[in-house]
Design an enzyme around this catalytic site. Structure first.
Site, PDB file in Angstrom:
ATOM      1  N   CYS B  94       5.318 -70.652 -30.443  1.00 43.32           N
ATOM      2  CA  CYS B  94       5.871 -70.465 -31.792  1.00 43.32           C
ATOM      3  C   CYS B  94       5.178 -69.324 -32.542  1.00 43.32           C
ATOM      4  O   CYS B  94       5.317 -68.179 -32.164  1.00 43.32           O
ATOM      5  CB  CYS B  94       5.825 -71.793 -32.545  1.00 43.32           C
ATOM      6  SG  CYS B  94       7.019 -71.869 -33.893  1.00 43.32           S
ATOM      7  N   HIS B 192       7.911 -76.760 -29.187  1.00 43.58           N
ATOM      8  CA  HIS B 192       6.924 -77.782 -29.486  1.00 43.58           C
ATOM      9  C   HIS B 192       7.313 -79.027 -28.698  1.00 43.58           C
ATOM     10  O   HIS B 192       8.298 -79.052 -28.001  1.00 43.58           O
ATOM     11  CB  HIS B 192       6.922 -78.110 -30.983  1.00 43.58           C
ATOM     12  CG  HIS B 192       6.653 -76.924 -31.839  1.00 43.58           C
ATOM     13  ND1 HIS B 192       5.453 -76.268 -31.827  1.00 43.58           N
ATOM     14  CD2 HIS B 192       7.426 -76.273 -32.736  1.00 43.58           C
ATOM     15  CE1 HIS B 192       5.500 -75.261 -32.688  1.00 43.58           C
ATOM     16  NE2 HIS B 192       6.682 -75.228 -33.253  1.00 43.58           N
TER      17      HIS B 192
END
Ligand SMILES: [Zn+2]
Lengths: 415, 239
Positions: B94, B192
């Protein structure tokens, strides 16, 4: 309080009717639906309902429902207090709460972190209490540094007195634009969101055994608190140096912190600790939290933990091993749909006691516990989990938000 | 491996660990230990220098400001780039994924200079991509279908020297039908979950790179597999 304009009166009455209907039809406690109808009818309703009252707003990512309850109990010493006791903490819930108790001269409202600037701006509340800011429901909540910045902007624009936890660096940064602040050393167990300075990004120096913190690279540091919750003691020191034993019925360090904030808030209304401590001690449970229910000869106690900071606090409240613990995790909207946060919680403290795992996302939790080396068994629900535990004795249940509500429903809201 | 131990370096947990990123470290540690590979993890705070003798470097997710701070500190430090030149592996998620590229979007969408480990550039997209993601991995890598959760506003453009990690079946990823990328032993993703908990195959890819082996002995993946089945079944079942 002064008369509401006719339109607002009608809107508030409509809201009350809808809330009563919602309760009567068993669709909930009515606290949100009533407010929504009221707000649609009169958007300025919240401002009008809040006018001419002494209003306290309570916000944080942890502990706001309980602190709201404690402050409400304390201020009852002075007269009627309107409050959103069921945790409906957005403007619709605020309208419901205020309309429900239109004559009360005081109001204490729990406010969702994202809505605090808007609600503060609308109501011009005289006091705001800030407890902590930690990671929470990342898929829908604002990022917490950004949130703190928005709080700063809001405090810079209104004259309000802020009562803030000086042990939380992000809360301190947020509160420091307010025209007046009472700093309370209320502790901060969860520190993984405050290793860096919110002003300059530099490292914050802090020690495990000490609440003090200071930036290594700029002048930002913990302000001198006037109220102090003593480390490892159930004692609050007031601004005059007097020590008060809290002796709350609500368990755990987090509730002692909530109690310290409540004492500081009560004093802002002219109520010294001696006048309110008894009232704080009378609070036994808050919206089902911390209550025990008897089931099949077991005493099952419910603990709510919504985010990693909350789980850490809940672990501190558990009865010691071998008292078993049942963990329940969901990932519906109000919980956050991303379960990654489970990996921020250190579950190793649960070793050495029977652990059962349930909830809609029990497999996420199962893998987490497997990696942490915590033995566990899966269960369909709390009853199924309890059935595999020794008969009798105590059982603690820790659940996140919707899992908690499901368990309460299973128990027929007996708790 | 550089030494007798596998060395994992977790970069800046104080800035980049907002989304359970510690899970990636814990999964790698455990998969090494279960194969009797000695492992040591170093947590490097942002005020400290990056050790250059690591085998796998991990970077997690974070908010906008911490991401910018982390990129600036990593550029100034320079240790991560030297470790990659030496052959170390990198796993970046991310915000960490974006900042190992040449540029990424800052708080107001302004371009911010990245660390430049790989040839990707990220910018702010129109809307936030939030939700479950499923993606089919580049067959070269021999990793099963990816499952994870994305939560970002980034659009990432891949340069000619990197390959997409996967093609999305559900979700947004890079924004062009691909998700993540890799180049040499540097691998980035928006996933995630954490990604390595949901995708033990990806964890083993990183371990095999670090160990310099083609395959690793199998270990018990019961709980990983049960979670994967449940997630993939639920997400694909919604289609
Ligand atoms: Zn600083």
């Amino acid at each position: 309080m002064t008369q509401l304009p006719l339109r607002a009166q009608l809107a508030a009455a409509l809201g009350r009717t809808a809330a009563a209907l919602s309760r009567a039809t068993g669709r909930g406690d009515g606290s949100v639906i009533g407010g929504r109808i009221g707000l649609v009818f009169e958007p300025d309703l919240l401002r009008q309902l809040a006018a001419d009252r002494k209003l306290v707003l309570v916000s944080a990512t942890n502990g706001k429902t309980t602190t709201t309850r404690l402050i409400t109990s304390a201020l009852a010493e002075l007269g009627g207090v309107a409050t959103n006791a069921f945790g409906a903490n957005m403007p619709a819930g605020h309208v419901s709460a205020l309309a429900e108790d239109a004559e009360a001269p005081y109001a204490v409202l729990e406010v969702d972190e994202k809505y605090l600037p808007e609600v503060l701006n609308t109501t011009g509340a005289s006091v705001v209490c800030l407890l902590n800011l930690s990671r929470d429901q990342m898929d829908r909540a604002a990022e917490i540094w950004l949130l703190a910045q928005k709080w700063r902007n809001a405090f810079a624009e209104v004259r309000t007195h802020v009562i803030a936890n000086a042990d939380d660096p992000l809360v301190t940064w947020a509160a420091s634009t307010a025209s007046s602040v009472t700093w309370v050393a209320a502790g901060q167990r969860w520190r993984d969101d405050s290793w860096c300075c919110p002003v300059c990004g530099g490292p914050l120096d802090r020690r495990d055994d000490d609440a003090d913190w200071a930036c290594r690279e700029c002048t930002f540091r913990r302000p001198e608190p006037t109220w102090v919750l003593m480390e490892d003691h159930d004692l609050v020191v007031d601004p005059r140096g007097a020590r008060w034993a809290l002796e709350l019925r609500l368990p755990g360090r987090a509730n002692q912190a909530n109690g310290a904030i409540a004492l500081a808030t009560a004093e802002a209304f002219g109520l010294p600790p001696a006048r309110v401590l008894g009232r704080l001690r009378d609070v036994r449970s808050v919206a089902g939290r911390y209550t025990s229910v008897e089931r099949d000869n077991r005493e099952i106690r419910l603990l709510l933990a919504k985010n990693p900071a909350g789980w850490l606090e809940a672990f501190g409240v558990l009865d010691p091993p071998p008292v078993p613990v049942i963990l329940a995790v969901n990932a519906q909207g109000p919980d956050g749909r991303d379960t990654s946060w489970l990996w921020d919680v250190d579950y190793r403290v649960l070793r050495g006691r029977p652990v059962r795992v349930t909830g809609e996302r029990r497999l996420d939790l199962a893998l987490r516990l497997d990696i942490a080396g915590v033995p566990f068994e899966l269960a369909r629900d709390v009853d199924d989990a309890a059935a595999t535990l020794p008969v009798g004795g105590k059982v603690d249940v820790i659940a996140n938000y919707t899992a908690f509500q499901q368990i309460r429903a299973e128990f027929g809201r007996a708790v | 491996m550089q030494s007798d131990k596998l060395r994992l370096i977790w970069i800046y947990p104080d800035l980049l660990s907002t989304y359970g990123d510690q899970g990636n470290v814990l999964v790698l540690e455990q998969r090494a230990r279960r194969r009797n590979i000695p492992v040591e993890t170093v947590y490097v705070r942002s005020a400290d220098p990056i050790p250059e003798q690591g085998d796998v470097y991990l970077l997690g997710g974070g908010e906008d400001r911490p991401q910018i701070l982390a990129a600036a500190r990593l550029r100034r430090d320079g240790g991560l780039g030297r470790a990659v030149e030496r052959g170390a592996s990198v796993f970046a998620v991310c915000a960490g994924y974006q900042l190992i590229g040449t540029v990424f979007g800052g708080e107001e969408g302004q371009p911010v200079e990245g660390v430049g480990l790989i040839d990707i550039g990220s910018r702010r997209g129109e809307r936030r991509a939030v939700g479950e993601i499923v993606a089919e991995v580049d067959p070269e890598l021999g990793v099963p279908t990816l499952t994870g959760f994305e939560n970002h506003m980034g659009v990432t453009d891949l340069g000619p020297s990197v390959r997409p990690l996967s093609r999305t079946v559900v979700g947004t990823g890079n924004g062009d039908g691909t998700e993540g990328c890799y180049s040499g032993r540097v691998l980035g993703t928006y996933l995630h979950g954490p990604a390595l908990a949901r995708n033990p195959g990806l964890a083993d890819l990183l371990l095999s790179w670090a160990m310099g082996v083609e395959t690793l002995p199998p270990i018990d993946d019961t709980w990983h597999e049960r979670l994967r089945d449940e997630r993939l079944g639920t997400v694909l079942g919604r289609q």
